[in-house]
Write an enzyme that holds these catalytic residues in place. Structure first.
Site, PDB file in Angstrom:
ATOM      1  N   CYS A  79      47.861 130.506  45.674  1.00 47.35           N
ATOM      2  CA  CYS A  79      47.106 131.545  45.552  1.00 47.35           C
ATOM      3  C   CYS A  79      46.127 131.824  46.172  1.00 47.35           C
ATOM      4  O   CYS A  79      45.065 130.859  46.673  1.00 47.35           O
ATOM      5  CB  CYS A  79      46.948 132.017  44.066  1.00 47.35           C
ATOM      6  SG  CYS A  79      45.983 133.704  43.944  1.00 47.35           S
TER       7      CYS A  79
ATOM      8  N   HIS B   7      48.851 139.811  39.184  1.00 44.41           N
ATOM      9  CA  HIS B   7      47.564 140.161  39.560  1.00 44.41           C
ATOM     10  C   HIS B   7      47.155 141.561  39.020  1.00 44.41           C
ATOM     11  O   HIS B   7      46.040 141.701  38.714  1.00 44.41           O
ATOM     12  CB  HIS B   7      47.409 140.240  41.143  1.00 44.41           C
ATOM     13  CG  HIS B   7      47.131 138.863  41.713  1.00 44.41           C
ATOM     14  ND1 HIS B   7      46.237 137.965  41.387  1.00 44.41           N
ATOM     15  CD2 HIS B   7      47.822 138.069  42.667  1.00 44.41           C
ATOM     16  CE1 HIS B   7      46.135 136.851  42.078  1.00 44.41           C
ATOM     17  NE2 HIS B   7      47.359 136.914  42.669  1.00 44.41           N
TER      18      HIS B   7
ATOM     19  N   HIS C  66      54.306 136.848  41.165  1.00 42.24           N
ATOM     20  CA  HIS C  66      53.072 136.438  41.559  1.00 42.24           C
ATOM     21  C   HIS C  66      52.121 137.758  41.690  1.00 42.24           C
ATOM     22  O   HIS C  66      51.045 137.707  40.886  1.00 42.24           O
ATOM     23  CB  HIS C  66      52.965 135.329  42.745  1.00 42.24           C
ATOM     24  CG  HIS C  66      51.719 135.022  42.771  1.00 42.24           C
ATOM     25  ND1 HIS C  66      51.238 133.595  42.487  1.00 42.24           N
ATOM     26  CD2 HIS C  66      50.636 135.466  43.536  1.00 42.24           C
ATOM     27  CE1 HIS C  66      50.066 133.491  43.053  1.00 42.24           C
ATOM     28  NE2 HIS C  66      49.573 134.421  43.633  1.00 42.24           N
ATOM     29  N   GLU C  67      52.561 138.434  42.635  1.00 42.30           N
ATOM     30  CA  GLU C  67      51.656 139.635  42.880  1.00 42.30           C
ATOM     31  C   GLU C  67      51.567 140.685  41.601  1.00 42.30           C
ATOM     32  O   GLU C  67      50.591 141.201  41.495  1.00 42.30           O
ATOM     33  CB  GLU C  67      52.123 140.347  44.249  1.00 42.30           C
ATOM     34  CG  GLU C  67      52.076 139.494  45.398  1.00 42.30           C
ATOM     35  CD  GLU C  67      50.833 138.743  45.719  1.00 42.30           C
ATOM     36  OE1 GLU C  67      49.735 139.217  45.332  1.00 42.30           O
ATOM     37  OE2 GLU C  67      50.811 137.706  46.160  1.00 42.30           O
TER      38      GLU C  67
END
Length: 184
Positions: free
Chosen positions: A97, A143, A139-140
């Protein structure tokens, strides 16, 4: 072209769920283009609003090794559906990351994801993603909910990540790095 500073773990913007994007204008288009430039400069495969200090529900990707979507895209106000991770099927793979730079830890992710989002003009679209591209989307998206991938690590890897964070003295507000200038 503008390279944006990337926030490092510990800044509150990374732990705060994002707000929806309500205005689709030239300012949003510039932000998305700057996020693309920052992703390339880092180098990375994706970048979310909180990682550049913007508490808005958006992320970008740049990933050519897939057939499900354009090589480069923006997901604004996304919704993401995934299958639950099956430990008998879904092997952990090393993940990194830009907001926890310089190290990778194994993490199991769902091999399939469905993304529904808007592009920079506000047009709705849907993508069925598999493999590594599905991982990038997960993953994004994390966030945008105030989570880093390290929050999902198994206990042994989480302990190593916490030690790495202490070693680098991360965990304070406004701690950033600038791709192309700072070493990640």
């Amino acid at each position: 072209m503008a390279i944006l500073p990337i926030y490092i773990t510990g800044d509150p913007v990374l732990a705060t769920p994002t707000q929806p994007v309500t205005t689709f204008d030239k300012e949003l288009e510039k932000l998305v283009n700057d996020m693309y430039d920052t992703t390339v400069a880092a180098p990375g495969v994706g970048l979310a609003g909180p990682q550049v200090g913007v508490n808005k529900s958006l992320f970008v990707w740049i990933y050519a090794d897939q057939d499900e979507a354009p090589e480069r895209g923006a997901a604004i106000n996304p919704e993401l559906w995934i299958e639950p991770v099956d430990p008998t099927r879904d092997e952990p793979q090393d993940e990194g990351c830009l907001s926890f730079p310089g190290v990778y830890y194994p993490l199991a992710r769902s091999p399939h994801a469905i993304l529904r989002a808007q592009d920079v003009t506000g047009k709705h679209y849907e993508i069925n993603a598999t493999g590594w591209f599905a991982r990038i989307l997960q993953h994004e998206y994390d966030h945008l909910t105030g989570h880093l991938y390290i929050d999902r690590l198994a206990p042994r890897e989480l302990a190593a990540a916490k030690a790495y964070r202490r070693e680098h003295k991360w965990g304070k507000k406004h701690n950033t790095w600038l791709p192309g200038r700072d070493e990640a």
